[in-house]
Structure formats: structure tokens, C-alpha cells
Design a protein around this motif. Sequence first.
Motif, PDB file in Angstrom:
ATOM      1  N   UNK A 111       0.823  -1.208   0.000  1.00  0.00           N
ATOM      2  CA  UNK A 111       0.000   0.000   0.000  1.00  0.00           C
ATOM      3  C   UNK A 111       0.858   1.260   0.000  1.00  0.00           C
ATOM      4  N   UNK A 112       2.022   1.196   0.634  1.00  0.00           N
ATOM      5  CA  UNK A 112       2.947   2.335   0.569  1.00  0.00           C
ATOM      6  C   UNK A 112       3.430   2.542  -0.866  1.00  0.00           C
ATOM      7  N   UNK A 113       3.734   1.443  -1.538  1.00  0.00           N
ATOM      8  CA  UNK A 113       4.139   1.533  -2.935  1.00  0.00           C
ATOM      9  C   UNK A 113       3.034   2.062  -3.818  1.00  0.00           C
ATOM     10  N   UNK A 114       1.808   1.648  -3.542  1.00  0.00           N
ATOM     11  CA  UNK A 114       0.661   2.155  -4.312  1.00  0.00           C
ATOM     12  C   UNK A 114       0.537   3.664  -4.152  1.00  0.00           C
ATOM     13  N   UNK A 115       0.691   4.156  -2.934  1.00  0.00           N
ATOM     14  CA  UNK A 115       0.606   5.603  -2.690  1.00  0.00           C
ATOM     15  C   UNK A 115       1.656   6.358  -3.481  1.00  0.00           C
ATOM     16  N   UNK A 116       2.888   5.844  -3.490  1.00  0.00           N
ATOM     17  CA  UNK A 116       3.951   6.515  -4.242  1.00  0.00           C
ATOM     18  C   UNK A 116       3.653   6.525  -5.739  1.00  0.00           C
ATOM     19  N   UNK A 117       2.980   5.490  -6.228  1.00  0.00           N
ATOM     20  CA  UNK A 117       2.665   5.431  -7.653  1.00  0.00           C
ATOM     21  C   UNK A 117       1.462   6.298  -8.020  1.00  0.00           C
ATOM     22  N   UNK A 118       0.592   6.556  -7.056  1.00  0.00           N
ATOM     23  CA  UNK A 118      -0.606   7.347  -7.329  1.00  0.00           C
ATOM     24  C   UNK A 118      -0.391   8.843  -7.095  1.00  0.00           C
ATOM     25  N   UNK A 119       0.241   9.193  -5.972  1.00  0.00           N
ATOM     26  CA  UNK A 119       0.356  10.614  -5.616  1.00  0.00           C
ATOM     27  C   UNK A 119       1.756  10.994  -5.159  1.00  0.00           C
ATOM     28  N   UNK A 120       2.707  10.077  -5.280  1.00  0.00           N
ATOM     29  CA  UNK A 120       4.056  10.330  -4.783  1.00  0.00           C
ATOM     30  C   UNK A 120       5.078  10.523  -5.878  1.00  0.00           C
ATOM     31  N   UNK A 121       6.286  10.025  -5.634  1.00  0.00           N
ATOM     32  CA  UNK A 121       7.408  10.321  -6.519  1.00  0.00           C
ATOM     33  C   UNK A 121       7.333   9.617  -7.866  1.00  0.00           C
ATOM     34  N   UNK A 122       6.431   8.638  -8.015  1.00  0.00           N
ATOM     35  CA  UNK A 122       6.333   7.898  -9.277  1.00  0.00           C
ATOM     36  C   UNK A 122       4.956   8.040  -9.915  1.00  0.00           C
ATOM     37  N   UNK A 123       4.283   9.147  -9.631  1.00  0.00           N
ATOM     38  CA  UNK A 123       2.895   9.282 -10.097  1.00  0.00           C
ATOM     39  C   UNK A 123       2.748   9.331 -11.608  1.00  0.00           C
ATOM     40  N   UNK A 124       3.822   9.626 -12.341  1.00  0.00           N
ATOM     41  CA  UNK A 124       3.725   9.654 -13.804  1.00  0.00           C
ATOM     42  C   UNK A 124       4.158   8.338 -14.438  1.00  0.00           C
ATOM     43  N   UNK A 125       4.483   7.331 -13.628  1.00  0.00           N
ATOM     44  CA  UNK A 125       5.056   6.086 -14.147  1.00  0.00           C
ATOM     45  C   UNK A 125       4.015   4.967 -14.232  1.00  0.00           C
ATOM     46  N   UNK A 127       4.972   1.599 -14.485  1.00  0.00           N
ATOM     47  CA  UNK A 127       5.467   0.443 -13.725  1.00  0.00           C
ATOM     48  C   UNK A 127       6.436   0.919 -12.651  1.00  0.00           C
ATOM     49  N   UNK A 128       6.167   0.500 -11.422  1.00  0.00           N
ATOM     50  CA  UNK A 128       6.928   0.967 -10.261  1.00  0.00           C
ATOM     51  C   UNK A 128       7.272  -0.223  -9.369  1.00  0.00           C
ATOM     52  N   UNK A 239      11.287  -2.398 -14.315  1.00  0.00           N
ATOM     53  CA  UNK A 239      10.309  -1.344 -14.023  1.00  0.00           C
ATOM     54  C   UNK A 239      10.759   0.003 -14.577  1.00  0.00           C
ATOM     55  N   UNK A 240       9.790   0.865 -14.801  1.00  0.00           N
ATOM     56  CA  UNK A 240      10.118   2.219 -15.250  1.00  0.00           C
ATOM     57  C   UNK A 240      10.936   2.943 -14.193  1.00  0.00           C
ATOM     58  N   UNK A 241      10.599   2.717 -12.925  1.00  0.00           N
ATOM     59  CA  UNK A 241      11.365   3.320 -11.834  1.00  0.00           C
ATOM     60  C   UNK A 241      11.344   2.428 -10.605  1.00  0.00           C
ATOM     61  N   UNK A 242      12.371   2.559  -9.791  1.00  0.00           N
ATOM     62  CA  UNK A 242      12.427   1.939  -8.468  1.00  0.00           C
ATOM     63  C   UNK A 242      12.354   3.072  -7.453  1.00  0.00           C
ATOM     64  N   UNK A 243      11.414   2.981  -6.522  1.00  0.00           N
ATOM     65  CA  UNK A 243      11.265   3.980  -5.465  1.00  0.00           C
ATOM     66  C   UNK A 243      11.694   3.361  -4.149  1.00  0.00           C
ATOM     67  N   UNK A 244      12.584   4.038  -3.422  1.00  0.00           N
ATOM     68  CA  UNK A 244      13.063   3.526  -2.142  1.00  0.00           C
ATOM     69  C   UNK A 244      12.572   4.408  -0.999  1.00  0.00           C
ATOM     70  N   UNK A 245      11.933   3.771  -0.029  1.00  0.00           N
ATOM     71  CA  UNK A 245      11.500   4.464   1.178  1.00  0.00           C
ATOM     72  C   UNK A 245      11.999   3.745   2.406  1.00  0.00           C
ATOM     73  N   UNK A 246      11.408   4.055   3.544  1.00  0.00           N
ATOM     74  CA  UNK A 246      11.831   3.449   4.801  1.00  0.00           C
ATOM     75  C   UNK A 246      12.840   4.311   5.532  1.00  0.00           C
ATOM     76  N   UNK A 247      12.949   4.093   6.827  1.00  0.00           N
ATOM     77  CA  UNK A 247      13.733   4.969   7.700  1.00  0.00           C
ATOM     78  C   UNK A 247      15.204   5.045   7.320  1.00  0.00           C
TER      79      UNK A 247
END
Length: 292
Positions: A111-125, A127-128, A239-247
Motif C-alpha cells: 500500500x505504501x508503494x501504491x501511494x507513491x505510484x498514485x500521488x508520490x514520486x512515481x505518479x507519472x510512471x 510500472x513501479x 520497471x520504469x522506476x524503483x522507489x526507495x523508502x523506509x527509515x
Amino acid sequence: MSYLIGIDIGGTNLRAAVISKEGNILEIFKIENEVIKGPAYNLDKLINKIKINWNKYKFEKVGVGAPGPLDLKVGKLLNPVNLKGWENFNIKKYLSEKLKLPVQINNDANVAGLAESLVGSAKECESVFYITVSTGVGGALILDKKIINGAHSQTAEIYNMIINEDKYSHVGLNKGGLEGQCSGVHIARIASQAYGKTLSTKEVFDLYENNDEKAVQVIEKWVDNISIGIANIIAVVDPETVVIGGAVMINNPYLLSKVIESAKTKVADPAMVDIRMAEIGDNAGLIGAAML
């Protein structure tokens, strides 16, 4: 106007938020998760607060992010490590009956990945691939703004991916596995062995920033290990992009450029490497859960 409820099930806290269909948080609260008292007791606390505090809102549905493993077909927790006593509890059914609303549940990393793909750093991509590096290591694959769950609800569960020949096995998982080599807990473990004394993850990074030789070696090895994992993901998924999160990443953003450069040396074509920092932060799980 109707709204969404996002719920995040954690081993320490339960959080809930009122979220617009555009992904904006209107209100948010958290309560302590008294894990030992079981799921019904703790979820009832959450439900009661929702009913009392948010009775002015009209809600359309509820989304839940929870630690895996999960049976997504029925919405049931299986045997989450940090929720002892919650095994085989059907969160979806329980919340739906109590709140009288449709409920969807998915893995917290998904769900965190979904958020980044919808409204976060990968919203224009389109495949994430999302990676979270914190106490543990998790992943999510998002295609065309939808989570790919897999036949056994295990797509993108990268924590057990073998990345080196180290003999350490984290809680009985593969030796040399990604989580056992790269999570925040294991950065501290590896450094503590090198120094011969117990260090926290923060202390390791403090030493690294002061150019302490042993800490530099530990973090450089971490960069190599995590980039091996990312290169393997890129080779398989492209994937079009890899998004990295976490502390670990969010608290040490300078690592991003190092990971990018290291990953480029491990793929067939450096142009395949597009790695971005997650931008939503701690609320990504709430937003993504609501927007399932």
C-alpha cells in the motif's frame, strides 16, 4: 461528499486517517497497539474512536495496510512476526461487520508503494517497484496503478532474496538474504560485530559521517548489497522506476546517489536504472490503503 478511511496496522501503534479520493489526509490519529490483548480488543478501540470522532463524515470504503504474510483472497492475517496472538484473524470481515463498510486489505509495503505510484514520486510512471528499508526490507510491484499480488500473495516479497554468500540467517530465512544483510537492524548487527560492541543503526551512520574506517566499510558493503538486490529486480521486472523508502533511506538521503551509481554497474544497460526517493513519508501506508 464521501471520503475514505485508511488504517495502518503496526506492532506498536494502530493508525487511522480520513482521506479524500485525491489522496489528501484530512484527519489522523493513532492509538497504542496492546498486541498481547489480541486483535478484537485493539480493533474495537480503533473502531470506537472512528465512530465517535468522525461521525460527521460520510465514508465510502475502508482500506487496511497490515504486515504480512496475508491471505488476500479473504483478508486474513496469517502469522505476522510482530503480532503474536493475531494469527489467522480475518481483519477484513471483522472491520466490515463493525463499520458496515466495504473493506480492502493488503500488505503494508504494497500500500505504501501504491501511494507513491498514485500521488508520490512515481505518479507519472506506469510500472513501479517500491522498496522499503527500515526495521525490515519489503517490496511492492505496481503496474498501471494496481498492486500485483501474485498467486500466493507474495509478489515483491524480496526480503528473502539471496544477495551474497554470508552465512548469517535471519530468523531461519535464506543465508545471505536481503533483509538479513540490509535492514536497519542488520546494519547495526554487522557493525557491532566489526567493532566488538553493541551499536545502534544511528550510531553506525554517525560514525560513517565522521569517516570512521570501519563504519565506512560497513556502509559501502551495504550499498553494494542493496544495489545487487535492485539490479536483480531490474533484470527480472524492468520497471520504469524503483522507489526507495523506509527509515534507513529517508534518514540518510545521501545514500541514494551511491545506490544509483552502484546499481548502474550491475545491470545490462545503465539507462535501465531510475531510482528515486519516496516522498510521502510515514503516511504513505495510510494513503495507499485508503486508495486500494
